[in-house]
Design an enzyme around this catalytic site. Structure first.
Site, PDB file in Angstrom:
ATOM      1  CG  ASP A   1      -2.323   0.531   0.823  1.00 19.44           C
ATOM      2  OD1 ASP A   1      -2.425   1.763   0.706  1.00 19.44           O
ATOM      3  OD2 ASP A   1      -3.264  -0.257   0.641  1.00 19.44           O
TER       4      ASP A   1
ATOM      5  CG  HIS B   1      -5.694   3.253   1.781  1.00 21.14           C
ATOM      6  ND1 HIS B   1      -5.211   2.072   1.281  1.00 21.14           N
ATOM      7  CD2 HIS B   1      -7.034   3.117   1.833  1.00 21.14           C
ATOM      8  CE1 HIS B   1      -6.217   1.264   1.022  1.00 21.14           C
ATOM      9  NE2 HIS B   1      -7.335   1.874   1.347  1.00 21.14           N
TER      10      HIS B   1
ATOM     11  CB  SER C   1      -9.712  -0.389   1.348  1.00 22.02           C
ATOM     12  OG  SER C   1     -10.481   0.454   2.196  1.00 22.02           O
TER      13      SER C   1
END
EC number: 3.4.21.112
Length: 968
Positions: A233, A264, A429
């Site tokens: 990520d 994130h 996600s």
């Protein structure tokens, strides 16, 4: 649900996600549309303010850069030698190998990134001919931008208000035509509306690890210790207080930082392994952070390939990946996924957000050895936009596998903030790291116990003798034994599979290693239906994207131009299949040529939206079958060469204009199939609304009937000429367009044929008005010879067209259908049919009864016998509790819970006494209401005193006005 049952269900679901290996075939590169899609997810910051995350994707090919994949792992010097020796032969001078400075550069690799600026076409052909080079593909760049937007004008909406889960959404395409990040889905989650009370919502925990009872495993000592988890990520800050066991942080981008500038990647890592506040599933696991996106959300294919190689080198156990796309033939990405899973890496990936249509799975989650994760809300309902269905890359030879492998919560889940604290996130996600964390936590010493029974089924097994390079296949074919043709019941058994592997290099034992797996088989058997109720669906002659450009059947759907759902009864024709089953029909799938089925067993052959060509032997056999009583129903679609040239698009991968290889259906091939009966479809393209037999109908980009026998029944309608609109942007109305034809063949005992020019009315993809009633009427005609009176006496009956007033459609000159066809092969001039392939031959295995006196309740679900929670005494929590740093004075917990029970602190005594207190409290409340009800019935009714109007107004005026409305 008791904690024990929740934990057992979780373990069963996770283990069910591990599927047996299945084989795949090499495919060619596919065209890739460049488009944008927009989506968002709802965020809550650490102070519970409402924030919406707007996400923008774009993808393009990096000019002059190519990924050269080799057949093995070689040193940098050897790779350079292979490339230079290949390019030396064509005299290429303006080329260079792009430097890659990352942790994997010190190790052998299986690819290079080459920049070629001069005579690229001849250089690429030369590279592909080198014996050590597997393939050459363009380097791709993905750009992902994130924007945090405040929602609402007051800025003070409550964090417990259900409205925060409603997400902004819009998209240019209903499905991205490339592999993009699935970290934030397009409208993936929706507010359920169930909990509208603020007080009730405040009592609902959002820590998904506790909702799924992870603390039960923590008590047993399973906290993820020793498990290596990779998070691909945006990185992670070095001194984040939520993580205590970050083993390694690596940077694969061109930025000189390892920190997360967007948050994130930190959130995903927190769901998996946070050790305080918003706790993750496995706080003691080893985190390996792979930063593959820059702060500007830029990534390259080569960055992922290097990072994947490094993950194999580090012997990663679990890998979370939140990207996906429709192209299951995208090399070299898919190759590397296979290599990862073959090296014992458990890959977890989001299934996609293209639901509720079936057949919308994303790659790599649709692969057999990747755990595809779907989403549910807190009411345990499947999220509407969660992709679902069966895999399509095996078609037509295989039957596909049901996906997703597992579903879990992904709405309002709390995870780690970028620097500290927690925040809530809803989107695709969330679901993927939830499963990745659960997989990390699940112990491996589990076993199952099954009873087996059944000798009324025949089982044939075929398999690849060698599982190489990365995987193999095991195909199980099941058929009802002849002796059970009239029997009804449940038959069970199992298939035992033994896999032999050479010893590992570091193994102390040099002997061969073997693994044995028992695959349970359980089927429900019904007596053989009558011929009239058996319908055969032709899957063999359906083609879809990838590998080629096959356009949509409805040309109005400009934002979704590719036909990629598989055209299968369990994907975009699922509603039609369920309708036929409800009407008592049995639908079977033909995955081989028409020459390979016994027509005497079936009443109707159903062909819908066929794009494939036909072998000459198939045309001859179908004629014989129909003469002997088989009936045929064809739902066609548009085919017009001028329109096909009009709907071309520019592909950035190949830098060429792509034209469709067929129209919505392959009309010239269908005309070859039915020409023997004097039938043919036209190249007209029509659309419009009309009424047939008191049913509202919509004709979406369909063709007309150009030729039909004079003793047949033809129904015509008034429609718009859509072809004229596409080509010249003009509108014209055409009367008496033949759309439906019914014909009884003249031979004695012969079958019947029905033609309809549009399949969109039974296709789930873009259906506006269904015509299942018409399909029922056609099956009544083909199966029983009953002509529906509404059609027989219709006012729209016309004389059958003779086809003398126009030429029939011809195949597009220069089309490349032979590249993807199972029937055609390349030939100088026009493509020629291949030799007819042999029909699948099944060698039925001889069953070995295991228990002839088995109990009669075998159809019931068997219990998991690995852990008996009634007999096992849980160990002391204090000895195995994860190391959770206590909150500092003045800090607030993740949510307010009365009584001081903190998240992650499991109190066994409290858990045992709460049900007793709840029961006593309920009895007290019930007694109170009974007493009050008795008093109210025995008390004489009294008239309520009326309040004087002036006094009431005076009291209202004495209340000071604060300027604020009272709140709850």
């Amino acid at each position: 649900m008791a904690p024990t049952m929740v934990w057992l269900v979780l373990v069963l679901a996770l283990l069910a996600g591990h599927l047996p290996l299945a084989g795949t075939k090499e495919g060619q590169g596919t065209p890739n549309l460049s488009s944008s899609s927009f989506a968002s997810d709802g965020f809550l910051s650490s102070n519970c303010s409402q924030i919406t995350l707007k996400l923008d994707f774009s993808s393009k090919v990096v000019e002059h850069e190519y990924i050269v994949a080799f057949n093995g792992y070689f040193t940098a010097k050897a790779r350079s030698h292979f490339i230079s020796s290949a390019l030396r032969g064509v005299g290429a001078v303006n080329w260079r190998i792009m430097p890659r400075e990352n942790p994997a550069s010190d190790y052998p690799s299986d690819f290079e990134v080459v920049q070629i600026r001069q005579d690229a076409h001849s250089s690429l052909l030369t590279l592909q001919d080198h014996p050590y080079i597997k393939r050459v593909t363009p380097q791709r760049k993905v750009f992902r931008s994130l924007k945090l937007l405040a929602v609402g004008g007051d800025g003070g909406s409550s964090c417990n208000d259900t409205r925060w889960m409603q997400k902004w959404q819009s998209w240019q395409s209903s499905r991205p035509l490339r592999r993009t990040s699935l970290s934030l889905g397009s409208g993936f989650w929706h507010a359920t509306g169930r909990h509208s009370s603020r007080r009730l919502l405040r009592a609902i925990p959002r820590h998904v690890a506790h909702i799924l009872q992870a603390d039960v495993l923590w008590q047993m000592g399973h906290t993820g210790s020793g498990v290596k988890v990779a998070v691909f990520d945006t990185g992670l800050s070095e001194k984040h207080p939520h993580f205590k066991n970050v083993k390694e942080r690596t940077n694969w981008t061109n930025e000189k930082t390892l920190d997360d500038g967007l948050g994130h990647g930190t959130f995903v890592a927190g769901v998996i392994a946070s050790m305080r506040e918003c706790q993750g599933f496995a706080p003691d696991s080893e985190l390996h952070i792979f930063r593959v996106f820059t702060n500007n959300q830029v990534s390259y294919t080569s960055w992922f390939l290097d990072a994947f190689n490094y993950a194999i080198l580090k012997k990663i156990d679990v890998l979370n990946l939140s990207i996906g796309g429709p192209d299951f033939m995208d090399h070299p990405f898919v190759d590397k996924v296979w290599e990862l899973t073959a090296n014992r890496v458990i890959m977890v990936s989001a299934i996609g957000n293209d639901g509720p249509l079936y057949g919308t799975l994303n790659n790599p989650a649709d692969q057999m050895d990747v755990i595809g994760v779907g989403g549910i809300d807190f009411e345990d309902n499947i999220a509407r936009f969660s992709s679902r269905g069966m895999t399509t890359w095996e078609l037509p030879g295989g039957y596909g596998r049901v996906k997703p492998d597992i579903v879990t919560y992904g709405s309002g889940v709390r995870g780690s903030g970028m620097k500290e604290g927690c925040r809530s996130l809803s989107g695709t996600s969330v679901a993927s790291p939830v499963v990745a964390g659960a997989v990390t936590l699940v112990p491996t010493n589990l076993s199952f116990f099954f009873f087996f029974n059944g000798d009324h089924i025949d089982v044939a097994v075929s398999y690849s003798p060698v599982l190489w390079p990365w995987a193999g296949y095991l195909a199980v074919s099941i058929s009802v034994a002849k002796k059970a043709a009239s029997w009804e019941g449940i038959a069970q058994g199992h298939v035992m599979l033994t896999v032999a592997s050479p010893a590992e290099n570091d193994s102390a034992v040099g002997a061969e290693m073997t693994s044995t797996v028992k695959l349970p088989v359980k089927v429900k058997i019904v007596p053989t239906p009558p011929r009239s109720k058996r319908v055969l669906w032709d899957q063999y002659h359906n083609l879809r994207y990838p590998p080629g450009y096959f356009p949509r059947d409805n040309l109005r759907m400009k934002n979704d131009p590719l036909d990629w759902n598989g055209d299968h009864i369990h994907t975009n024709f699922r509603d039609m299949y369920q309708h036929l089953r409800s009407m008592g029909y049995f639908v079977e799938v033909l995955g081989s040529p028409i020459t390979c089925f016994d027509a005497s067993q079936y009443g109707t052959l159903l062909m819908v939206d066929s794009e494939e060509e036909y072998f000459p032997e198939e045309i001859s056999k179908l004629r014989r079958d129909i003469d002997n009583g088989l009936s045929l129903i064809i739902f066609s679609d548009w085919y017009n060469t001028s329109v096909m040239r009009k709907v071309k698009f520019y592909d950035e991968n190949t830098r060429q204009w792509w034209m469709p290889d067929t129209g919505g259906a392959n009309i010239p091939a269908l005309n070859d199939l039915i020409s023997v009966w004097g039938m043919a479809f036209s190249d007209g393209l029509f659309e419009g609304d009309f009424t047939m037999a008191d049913h509202d109908m919509y004709y979406a980009s369909g063709c007309s009937i150009a030729r039909f026998p004079e003793d047949g029944i033809v129904i015509a309608q008034t429609l718009k000429d859509q072809g004229l609109e596409v080509l010249k942007q003009e509108t014209a109305v055409v009367e008496n367009v033949p759309v439906l034809g019914l014909y009884q063949t003249p031979s004695e005992g012969g079958g019947r044929i029905a033609l309809y020019g549009d399949s969109n009315c039974i296709d789930d993809s873009h259906r506006q008005k269904d015509c299942f009633w018409l399909l029922d009427a056609l099956l009544q005609y083909t199966s029983y010879g009953v002509t529906p009176p509404s059609i027989l006496h219709s006012q729209n009956k016309v004389l059958p067209p003779t086809g003398t007033d126009g030429s029939l459609p011809e195949r597009l000159e220069g089309n490349h259908l032979y590249r993807y066809s199972k029937v055609l092969e390349a030939h100088l001039g026009d493509p020629k049919p291949r030799p007819l392939p042999a029909c699948p031959h099944l060698s039925w295995a001889k069953p070995q009864p295991l228990n002839e006196t088995a109990p009669s309740n075998l159809w019931k679900h068997q219990k998991l016998l690995s852990v008996d929670m009634d007999k096992v005494v849980l160990p002391n929590m204090k000895a195995y509790r994860p190391q959770v740093r206590p909150l500092s004075p003045g800090e607030r917990g993740a949510w307010d819970i009365p009584g001081g029970i903190m998240p992650g602190r499991y109190n066994q005594e409290v858990g045992q006494t709460i049900p007793m207190f709840a029961f006593l409290g309920a009895m007290v409340v019930l007694s109170f209401f009974v007493v009050q009800l008795t008093k109210s019935r025995n008390r004489p009714k009294r008239r309520k005193p009326r309040i004087k109007r002036p006094l009431y107004l005076q009291q209202q005026q004495q209340i000071p006005h604060t300027g604020k409305n009272p709140t709850v």
